[in-house]
Design a protein around this motif. Sequence first.
Motif, PDB file in Angstrom:
ATOM      1  N   LEU A  30       0.786  -1.223   0.000  1.00  0.00           N
ATOM      2  CA  LEU A  30       0.000   0.000   0.000  1.00  0.00           C
ATOM      3  C   LEU A  30       0.823   1.280   0.000  1.00  0.00           C
ATOM      4  O   LEU A  30       0.387   2.289  -0.571  1.00  0.00           O
ATOM      5  N   MET A  31       1.997   1.275   0.630  1.00  0.00           N
ATOM      6  CA  MET A  31       2.750   2.509   0.761  1.00  0.00           C
ATOM      7  C   MET A  31       3.195   3.115  -0.574  1.00  0.00           C
ATOM      8  O   MET A  31       3.081   4.326  -0.767  1.00  0.00           O
ATOM      9  N   PRO A  32       3.711   2.340  -1.531  1.00  0.00           N
ATOM     10  CA  PRO A  32       4.136   2.969  -2.794  1.00  0.00           C
ATOM     11  C   PRO A  32       3.015   3.713  -3.527  1.00  0.00           C
ATOM     12  O   PRO A  32       3.196   4.895  -3.885  1.00  0.00           O
ATOM     13  N   PRO A  33       1.833   3.095  -3.762  1.00  0.00           N
ATOM     14  CA  PRO A  33       0.790   3.869  -4.447  1.00  0.00           C
ATOM     15  C   PRO A  33       0.268   5.037  -3.622  1.00  0.00           C
ATOM     16  O   PRO A  33      -0.059   6.089  -4.174  1.00  0.00           O
ATOM     17  N   MET A  35       2.031   6.843  -1.469  1.00  0.00           N
ATOM     18  CA  MET A  35       3.031   7.906  -1.545  1.00  0.00           C
ATOM     19  C   MET A  35       3.012   8.589  -2.906  1.00  0.00           C
ATOM     20  O   MET A  35       3.166   9.814  -2.998  1.00  0.00           O
ATOM     21  N   ALA A  36       2.831   7.829  -3.972  1.00  0.00           N
ATOM     22  CA  ALA A  36       2.750   8.424  -5.298  1.00  0.00           C
ATOM     23  C   ALA A  36       1.532   9.334  -5.413  1.00  0.00           C
ATOM     24  O   ALA A  36       1.603  10.438  -5.981  1.00  0.00           O
ATOM     25  N   TRP A  37       0.384   8.881  -4.853  1.00  0.00           N
ATOM     26  CA  TRP A  37      -0.820   9.718  -4.854  1.00  0.00           C
ATOM     27  C   TRP A  37      -0.602  10.990  -4.043  1.00  0.00           C
ATOM     28  O   TRP A  37      -0.989  12.087  -4.469  1.00  0.00           O
ATOM     29  N   ALA A  38       0.008  10.862  -2.864  1.00  0.00           N
ATOM     30  CA  ALA A  38       0.265  12.036  -2.024  1.00  0.00           C
ATOM     31  C   ALA A  38       1.243  12.988  -2.696  1.00  0.00           C
ATOM     32  O   ALA A  38       1.091  14.212  -2.620  1.00  0.00           O
ATOM     33  N   LEU A  58       2.495  16.248 -14.603  1.00  0.00           N
ATOM     34  CA  LEU A  58       2.421  15.912 -13.184  1.00  0.00           C
ATOM     35  C   LEU A  58       2.140  14.424 -12.993  1.00  0.00           C
ATOM     36  O   LEU A  58       2.732  13.771 -12.124  1.00  0.00           O
ATOM     37  N   ASP A  59       1.239  13.880 -13.799  1.00  0.00           N
ATOM     38  CA  ASP A  59       0.926  12.458 -13.697  1.00  0.00           C
ATOM     39  C   ASP A  59       2.137  11.590 -14.043  1.00  0.00           C
ATOM     40  O   ASP A  59       2.387  10.573 -13.393  1.00  0.00           O
ATOM     41  N   LEU A 124       1.395  -0.250 -11.776  1.00  0.00           N
ATOM     42  CA  LEU A 124       1.446   1.207 -11.873  1.00  0.00           C
ATOM     43  C   LEU A 124       1.482   1.657 -13.327  1.00  0.00           C
ATOM     44  O   LEU A 124       0.817   2.626 -13.712  1.00  0.00           O
ATOM     45  N   ALA A 125       2.266   0.953 -14.141  1.00  0.00           N
ATOM     46  CA  ALA A 125       2.367   1.319 -15.547  1.00  0.00           C
ATOM     47  C   ALA A 125       1.029   1.136 -16.263  1.00  0.00           C
ATOM     48  O   ALA A 125       0.602   2.005 -17.042  1.00  0.00           O
ATOM     49  N   VAL A 126       0.358   0.033 -16.001  1.00  0.00           N
ATOM     50  CA  VAL A 126      -0.929  -0.227 -16.652  1.00  0.00           C
ATOM     51  C   VAL A 126      -1.964   0.811 -16.231  1.00  0.00           C
ATOM     52  O   VAL A 126      -2.694   1.355 -17.071  1.00  0.00           O
TER      53      VAL A 126
END
Length: 256
Positions: A30-33, A35-38, A58-59, A124-126
């Motif tokens: 959960l932490m990687p997505p 953190m990316a969202w934050a 930005l995306d 993440l790539a998909v």
Amino acid sequence: MTALTRMLALGRAELTLLGRNRLALYTALLMPPVMAWALRNGIGGLDGLDLDKAGMSLDEMAMTAGFGFVLLFVVHQNLVSAYVARREELVLKRLRSGEARDPEILAGTALPAVLISVAQCALLAVVGVTRLGIRAPARPDLVSAGLVLGIVVCAALAAATSAWARSVESAQLVTLPLFLVSFMGSGMAVPLELLPGPVASVCELLPLSPVVALLRGGWLGGMGAYEAVGQMMTALAWTGVAVFAVNRWFRWEPRR
């Protein structure tokens, strides 16, 4: 048993232990997505950050930074805790007395983290391409090279960093320096193109800087062969430093 079957057996056992450790499992997944969202939402509110100058949206910046978060949380942080826990439980000492050689033990322990990190980066790539409308990778070969080198660097640094942790609890603390340095200086929070020249030159030498550069250069395009080789050599140099540190300081028995 061959070396491959021994590593697979160790990896299967480590995956079972990871599934039983809910906190470590949730952190890895959960932490990687999150953190990316934050990061995306935080940067969206900052003034004066001209991402067009760096040639990305930005995306795109948040998604490629998400790859870095996967490497830091899933590979580095998770493996430091795993190596320390197995060391303090005398698992490493018992394994070392059997047929498995030292590299097999370290690689087998790292196998679940490697597989999870690859799966998360693919997801993440998909999601980025299909849901956020991000362009497809311009150079998939460079993206793959950056991901492989990032896994190798982070795994080797995790084994080296584990020598400084006295317990599983302190393992979380010894991973903070690499996380903070990489987050602030490796182009994850702010692209190096937007930093002053002397600062960017120093930050380019950080452990994850060449990995982030390869991932972004491969995804966005515009990276020449000379620059790509230079980034790969920097990542390999850090791998060599980490392997030397592992051979010199890695602990196979509990610290007293």
